[in-house]
Design a protein around this motif. Structure first.
Motif, PDB file in Angstrom:
ATOM      1  N   ASN A   9       0.806  -1.210   0.000  1.00 58.10           N
ATOM      2  CA  ASN A   9       0.000   0.000   0.000  1.00 58.10           C
ATOM      3  C   ASN A   9       0.843   1.266   0.000  1.00 58.10           C
ATOM      4  N   THR A  10       2.142   1.116   0.256  1.00 59.29           N
ATOM      5  CA  THR A  10       3.022   2.264   0.091  1.00 59.29           C
ATOM      6  C   THR A  10       3.373   2.377  -1.383  1.00 59.29           C
ATOM      7  N   LYS A  11       4.019   3.457  -1.754  1.00 64.10           N
ATOM      8  CA  LYS A  11       4.330   3.701  -3.144  1.00 64.10           C
ATOM      9  C   LYS A  11       5.655   3.003  -3.477  1.00 64.10           C
ATOM     10  N   PRO A  12       6.159   2.979  -4.723  1.00 63.01           N
ATOM     11  CA  PRO A  12       6.010   4.060  -5.681  1.00 63.01           C
ATOM     12  C   PRO A  12       4.804   3.963  -6.604  1.00 63.01           C
ATOM     13  N   VAL A  13       4.506   5.082  -7.244  1.00 63.32           N
ATOM     14  CA  VAL A  13       3.527   5.169  -8.318  1.00 63.32           C
ATOM     15  C   VAL A  13       4.208   5.829  -9.501  1.00 63.32           C
ATOM     16  N   TYR A  14       3.981   5.279 -10.687  1.00 57.26           N
ATOM     17  CA  TYR A  14       4.536   5.860 -11.898  1.00 57.26           C
ATOM     18  C   TYR A  14       3.395   6.146 -12.863  1.00 57.26           C
ATOM     19  N   GLY A  15       3.456   7.293 -13.536  1.00 56.30           N
ATOM     20  CA  GLY A  15       2.441   7.648 -14.510  1.00 56.30           C
ATOM     21  C   GLY A  15       2.889   8.829 -15.338  1.00 56.30           C
ATOM     22  N   PHE A  16       1.943   9.433 -16.049  1.00 57.28           N
ATOM     23  CA  PHE A  16       2.259  10.603 -16.856  1.00 57.28           C
ATOM     24  C   PHE A  16       2.442  11.823 -15.964  1.00 57.28           C
ATOM     25  N   MET A  37       5.579   0.908 -28.565  1.00 59.17           N
ATOM     26  CA  MET A  37       5.460   2.338 -28.301  1.00 59.17           C
ATOM     27  C   MET A  37       6.055   2.628 -26.935  1.00 59.17           C
ATOM     28  N   THR A  38       6.865   3.658 -26.860  1.00 52.64           N
ATOM     29  CA  THR A  38       7.545   3.993 -25.612  1.00 52.64           C
ATOM     30  C   THR A  38       7.134   5.380 -25.153  1.00 52.64           C
ATOM     31  N   GLN A  39       6.819   5.509 -23.872  1.00 49.40           N
ATOM     32  CA  GLN A  39       6.494   6.796 -23.280  1.00 49.40           C
ATOM     33  C   GLN A  39       7.317   6.986 -22.010  1.00 49.40           C
ATOM     34  N   GLN A  40       7.592   8.242 -21.689  1.00 48.49           N
ATOM     35  CA  GLN A  40       8.356   8.582 -20.494  1.00 48.49           C
ATOM     36  C   GLN A  40       7.395   8.791 -19.326  1.00 48.49           C
ATOM     37  N   LEU A  41       7.603   8.046 -18.245  1.00 47.15           N
ATOM     38  CA  LEU A  41       6.765   8.186 -17.067  1.00 47.15           C
ATOM     39  C   LEU A  41       7.496   8.991 -15.996  1.00 47.15           C
ATOM     40  N   PRO A  69       1.516  10.587 -10.067  1.00 47.90           N
ATOM     41  CA  PRO A  69       1.299  11.412 -11.236  1.00 47.90           C
ATOM     42  C   PRO A  69      -0.044  11.117 -11.907  1.00 47.90           C
ATOM     43  N   ALA A  70      -0.258  11.658 -13.129  1.00 43.99           N
ATOM     44  CA  ALA A  70      -1.514  11.442 -13.845  1.00 43.99           C
ATOM     45  C   ALA A  70      -1.570  10.018 -14.389  1.00 43.99           C
ATOM     46  N   THR A  71      -2.788   9.551 -14.658  1.00 45.59           N
ATOM     47  CA  THR A  71      -2.948   8.202 -15.185  1.00 45.59           C
ATOM     48  C   THR A  71      -2.346   8.083 -16.583  1.00 45.59           C
ATOM     49  N   ILE A  72      -1.916   6.866 -16.908  1.00 44.70           N
ATOM     50  CA  ILE A  72      -1.388   6.555 -18.238  1.00 44.70           C
ATOM     51  C   ILE A  72      -2.578   6.199 -19.118  1.00 44.70           C
ATOM     52  N   LYS A  73      -2.699   6.842 -20.261  1.00 42.63           N
ATOM     53  CA  LYS A  73      -3.845   6.624 -21.144  1.00 42.63           C
ATOM     54  C   LYS A  73      -3.446   5.775 -22.347  1.00 42.63           C
ATOM     55  N   ALA A  74      -4.366   4.895 -22.749  1.00 45.82           N
ATOM     56  CA  ALA A  74      -4.106   4.032 -23.896  1.00 45.82           C
ATOM     57  C   ALA A  74      -5.380   3.861 -24.726  1.00 45.82           C
TER      58      ALA A  74
END
Length: 370
Positions: A233-240, A262-266, A293-298
């Motif tokens: 329940n602790t982080k990390p969290v990665y996103g946009f 496809m590659t994106q920078q988080l 951060p913000a959610t990753i969209k697909a």
């Protein structure tokens, strides 16, 4: 007599200068071994003073920790500069007694995004923020600092801090890594269940699969959304990043890269940054939090292979075997022209033998030309 008075005056001046020396401490939430003593911390002064930084004489301060574990939380840097407190009491509407009883006002920690420090001694230092500057700008306190690369526990950790610039560097030996996976609406954005977990291949590289189903559709959105996070329940969290700059996976800009992935920078962020209450903002109490951060969209369907580099934040999605295209098949326009692109995304007028991306109206697919 005069000589004795002069000596006493000089001694008093030296003593005054010595007392003005700012001391920096490592504060952490979790366990650490310092000089052979295993201790558990919760950002308290008592524990922090067991791990003071030494003045290197060049504007930097260093501390060495035998072992530091960040599974239950990260770490921050505290200091005991009373002038720092006195100068901001009115600014944040807190009473002087409240400020002096708190450690929040003297902390350095992670900014609202980032705050991951690499254990590679040749890596660029990480920029920290102090409570006063961040609170003045956003009303939030700094987040907990954690190691880059998904590192959970490291030994022989040396942290070097430059207070003037707020930069922090680290070196050490990773001995254990976090379990990462993805969370989405399917599991109510909770910690990843077994079927959502990735495999740690070593050195911060994680692989796995994501099945993009309609259950991942965000409310009132046309995109399927997810984040990458720690299994606890602790982080990390990665996103946009909140400030944008990231394309949606599977949109037109990505179609010509579909065959190779496809590659994106988080952006990595490890704790919810606490919003400090006013008045009495220095009391350490917290109200609402900001989840970054913000959610990753697909804009994708079906199963995709995942490769996530926790050192760089790069996330790559590639169609899994049996999923021939990287976008949803949409009926093509009958009279639309056919366009061919090679796997580097360059349009080809006369395709020869090889694999190509074919765009026919609004339909995109992969074909082999023989």
């Amino acid at each position: 007599m005069k000589r004795n008075l002069l000596f006493l005056a000089m001694a008093a001046a030296v003593s005054l200068c010595a007392s003005a020396e700012v001391t920096y401490y490592l504060a952490f939430r979790g366990t650490a071994t310092v000089n052979g003593n295993k201790i558990t911390g919760n950002f308290t002064n008592t524990v922090s003073k067991m791990a003071p930084f030494s003045n290197n004489g060049d504007g930097s301060y260093s501390v060495t920790i035998d072992e530091l574990q960040t599974e239950t939380g990260g770490f921050k840097i505290l200091h005991d500069d009373q002038s720092f407190i006195d100068g901001v009491t009115d600014e944040f509407k807190g009473t002087e007694s409240t400020w002096k009883a708190s450690t929040w006002h003297t902390m350095y920690g992670a900014p609202l995004s980032g705050g991951l420090v690499s254990l590679d001694k040749d890596a660029e230092p990480t920029k920290l923020v102090n409570f006063v500057s961040l609170n003045k700008e956003t009303g939030h306190s700094p987040g907990e600092i954690q190691f880059a690369g998904g590192v959970k526990t490291a030994k022989d950790v040396k942290l070097t801090f430059w207070p003037e610039s707020g930069m922090l560097s680290a070196e050490g030996t990773p001995v254990d890594y976090k379990q990462l996976g993805y969370c989405c609406a399917v599991n109510k954005w909770g910690a990843p269940a077994d079927k959502f977990l990735f495999t740690h291949e070593g050195n911060g590289i994680y692989t796995g699969t994501i099945n993009f189903t309609d259950e991942m559709l965000a409310k009132d959105e046309t995109y399927k959304t997810f984040k990458i996070r720690n299994v606890t329940n602790t982080k990390p969290v990665y996103g946009f990043a909140k400030d944008g700059g990231n394309e949606v996976f599977g949109r037109v800009a990505d179609l010509t890269r579909a065959g190779e992935g496809m590659t994106q920078q988080l952006t990595g962020y490890h704790v919810d940054s606490e919003k400090r209450r006013e008045p009495g903002i220095g009391s350490g109490s917290a109200s609402t939090s900001v989840t970054l951060p913000a959610t990753i969209k697909a804009d994708l369907s079906g199963e995709y292979d995942v490769r996530f580099d926790a050192n760089t934040g790069e996330l790559t999605l590639t169609p899994a075997p049996g999923n021939p295209t990287a976008v949803e098949n949409i009926a093509a326009e009958p009279d639309a022209s056919v366009e061919y692109y090679n796997m580097q995304g360059i349009r080809v007028a006369n395709p020869e033998n090889g694999l190509y991306i074919v765009k026919h109206g609004n339909k995109v697919s992969k074909v082999i030309v023989k």
